[in-house]
Enzyme design. Structure first.
Site, short mmCIF file in Angstrom:
data_model
loop_
_atom_site.label_atom_id
_atom_site.label_comp_id
_atom_site.label_asym_id
_atom_site.label_seq_id
_atom_site.Cartn_x
_atom_site.Cartn_y
_atom_site.Cartn_z
N TYR A 160 2.99 1.94 19.74
CA TYR A 160 1.97 2.24 18.74
C TYR A 160 2.44 1.71 17.39
O TYR A 160 3.58 1.94 16.99
CB TYR A 160 1.77 3.76 18.65
CG TYR A 160 0.76 4.21 17.62
CD1 TYR A 160 -0.58 3.89 17.74
CD2 TYR A 160 1.15 4.97 16.52
CE1 TYR A 160 -1.51 4.31 16.80
CE2 TYR A 160 0.23 5.41 15.58
CZ TYR A 160 -1.11 5.08 15.72
OH TYR A 160 -2.02 5.51 14.79
N ASP B 43 9.18 -2.39 14.46
CA ASP B 43 8.46 -1.24 13.93
C ASP B 43 9.38 -0.03 14.03
O ASP B 43 9.54 0.57 15.09
CB ASP B 43 7.16 -1.00 14.70
CG ASP B 43 6.35 0.15 14.11
OD1 ASP B 43 6.91 0.92 13.30
OD2 ASP B 43 5.17 0.27 14.45
N LYS C 193 7.71 7.50 7.86
CA LYS C 193 8.21 8.81 8.26
C LYS C 193 9.45 9.28 7.48
O LYS C 193 9.30 9.74 6.37
CB LYS C 193 8.37 8.86 9.78
CG LYS C 193 7.01 8.65 10.46
CD LYS C 193 6.93 8.92 11.93
CE LYS C 193 5.49 8.92 12.39
NZ LYS C 193 5.08 7.89 13.31
C1 LIG Z 1 3.82 6.99 13.19
C2 LIG Z 1 3.93 5.53 13.55
C3 LIG Z 1 3.13 4.56 12.95
C4 LIG Z 1 1.96 4.90 12.05
O1 LIG Z 1 2.37 5.55 10.90
P1 LIG Z 1 1.27 6.45 10.09
O2 LIG Z 1 2.01 6.87 8.89
O3 LIG Z 1 0.89 7.55 11.03
O4 LIG Z 1 0.12 5.55 9.81
C5 LIG Z 1 3.38 3.24 13.22
N1 LIG Z 1 4.37 2.88 14.06
C6 LIG Z 1 5.14 3.78 14.67
C7 LIG Z 1 6.23 3.33 15.57
C8 LIG Z 1 4.94 5.14 14.46
O5 LIG Z 1 5.68 6.03 15.11
#
Ligand SMILES: *Cc1c(COP(=O)(O)O)cnc(C)c1O
Length: 439
Positions: free
Chosen positions: A151, A246, A279
């Site tokens: 994701y 990511d 995060k």
């Molecule tokens: C949480 C997450 C996102 C999206 O971040 P948001 O702040 O919720 O938009 C993208 N990539 C990864 C790997 C994530 O865990």
């Protein structure tokens, strides 16, 4: 459950959920919160402190979600609260640069030295979307590879996971995404070296980037194998595509140096070309970032032709929260202690499952963990989804009834914070021993 209740329960979670559903679609502002996968009523959080939160009814839970990762220090860490309070008094938002933005950028670059520069934004979605645009702008190419089960936020071009083989272009996972928008998105199976090599053989010259969650946390927890990661790196270099990590979830969560430092241990000199963070670097405030080497980052506006902007980007309160959080996790021994605590949870859950004769396996890195009601750790999304959903839901609700809050879906990872004590882990394992017997 004796010490778990507070005195003045205001309302029930059921009442709040009913009220929420009248004004907010599904009653929630992000789908997984609705408990759709596991059934039942979401807990409406009233307040949180340390390793715990209290719901609307005054019930206390040991929190293994921590806002899906950011709360690595636990809730309400005094140094962070103080930094945020001080920042609020100085102003909420200016739309003009501040010194705190520089401080946070410097702190991030010190921890993740594969980047020379970062741009701060407000969400992981925004960071991933902007990083992809920059990769395309910097390479002059359109195509990108992503992996099923990973994701990267909900930008249109990344909202694809379809179980597709080689050269099958993704189908949008969401209504409202025109097929043309994902025409350039190639979806491959995670940890499948053969598919990866075939995709580069066919599309290599047109690939702007390969985007990957190095330790995937959105299909529970699945690691990219070292040989697979090695091939990702080699093929990107060979074909002039950017390797984009990511690390929104793994960044400053699986290790101080993020997941890339974990792979660099096995593959000396290993670096991605671009990194997406979020995060933990915001410590619970809306803050994310993306970065790369200088030559790539200088393609961004106002220096270069790739446009990107944000009214609240680098927000002064969010940056204060991020700076204070990174300072705490940078203290000597922080990650060793967090990793040991997390490991003791996963090992304890394994022992509890074994004792009850329940097929189980788990994995963890730093303060992030995953577990499966499977005999062997899965390597890709299809294998994760072989988990018995009904059984997972019984486990989830059994733990929830005992005041332990795990992720309400079997495809989500879990998080331990520095505020989780040995006693919290012990209480969790005691509950797990009970619940495993009922599975
Ligand atoms: C949480 C997450 C996102 C999206 O971040 P948001 O702040 O919720 O938009 C993208 N990539 C990864 C790997 C994530 O865990």
């Amino acid at each position: 459950m004796t010490p778990n209740t507070e005195t003045s329960p205001a309302q029930s979670n059921e009442q709040l959920f009913a009220r929420a559903q009248r004004v907010i679609p599904g009653g929630v502002n992000s789908p997984v919160r609705a408990f759709k996968a596991v059934g039942g009523t979401p807990r409406f959080v009233k307040r949180a402190q340390g390793a715990y939160f209290w719901d609307a009814a005054g019930q206390r839970y040991i929190d293994y979600i921590g806002s899906w990762g950011p709360m690595i220090l636990g809730h309400g860490h005094p140094a962070v609260v103080q930094a945020v309070q001080a920042a609020v008094l100085e102003g909420f938002s200016f739309g003009a640069p501040t010194e705190r933005e520089i401080e946070l950028a410097e702190a991030i670059l010190k921890l993740v030295p594969s980047m020379d520069m970062v741009r701060l934004v407000s969400s992981g979605t925004e960071a991933a979307m902007s990083a992809i645009r920059l990769a395309r702008g910097a390479t002059g190419r359109h195509k990108l590879i992503k992996f099923e089960g990973c994701y990267h936020g909900h930008a249109d071009a990344l909202l694809v996971k379809a179980g597709s083989g080689l050269a099958t272009f993704g189908n949008p996972t969401s209504a409202g995404v025109p097929p043309e928008v994902v025409r350039h998105t190639i979806v491959l199976e995670y940890n499948n070296v053969e598919q990866l090599e075939q995709a580069f053989a066919v599309h290599g010259a047109e690939l702007a980037c390969l985007v990957i969650e190095p330790i995937a946390g959105n299909m529970n927890l699945v690691r990219a194998s070292v040989p697979f990661m090695k091939r990702c790196r080699e093929l990107c270099t060979e074909h002039g595509a950017l390797l984009v990590f990511d690390e929104v979830m793994t960044g400053c969560r699986v290790a101080l140096g993020s997941a890339q430092s974990v792979y660099a241990k096995a593959l000396p000199g290993f670096e991605p070309d671009m990194t997406i963070m979020g995060k933990v670097i915001g410590g619970g405030m809306p803050l994310a970032a993306f970065g790369a080497k200088r030559a790539v980052m200088e393609q961004l506006a106002p220096l270069g032709p790739v446009y990107q902007a944000g009214t609240l980007s680098g927000n002064p309160v969010a940056t204060a929260c991020g700076i204070a959080t990174l300072a705490e996790i940078s203290k000597p021994g922080f990650f060793d202690a967090l990793a040991a605590r997390t490991r003791s949870l996963v090992d304890g859950l394994q022992a509890a499952a074994n004792a009850a004769g329940v097929g189980f396996c788990g994995d963890c890195e730093g303060g992030m963990f995953g577990f499966f009601l499977l005999d062997r750790l899965p390597q890709n999304y299809a294998q994760v989804m072989q988990s018995d959903g009904a059984r997972f839901n019984r486990l989830f609700h059994g733990m929830l009834d005992r005041g332990i809050y795990f992720a309400p879906a079997l495809y989500e990872a879990g998080f331990v914070s520095a505020a989780h004590s040995d006693a919290d882990i012990t209480a969790t394992l005691e509950a797990a021993r009970d619940v495993f017997k009922t599975l």
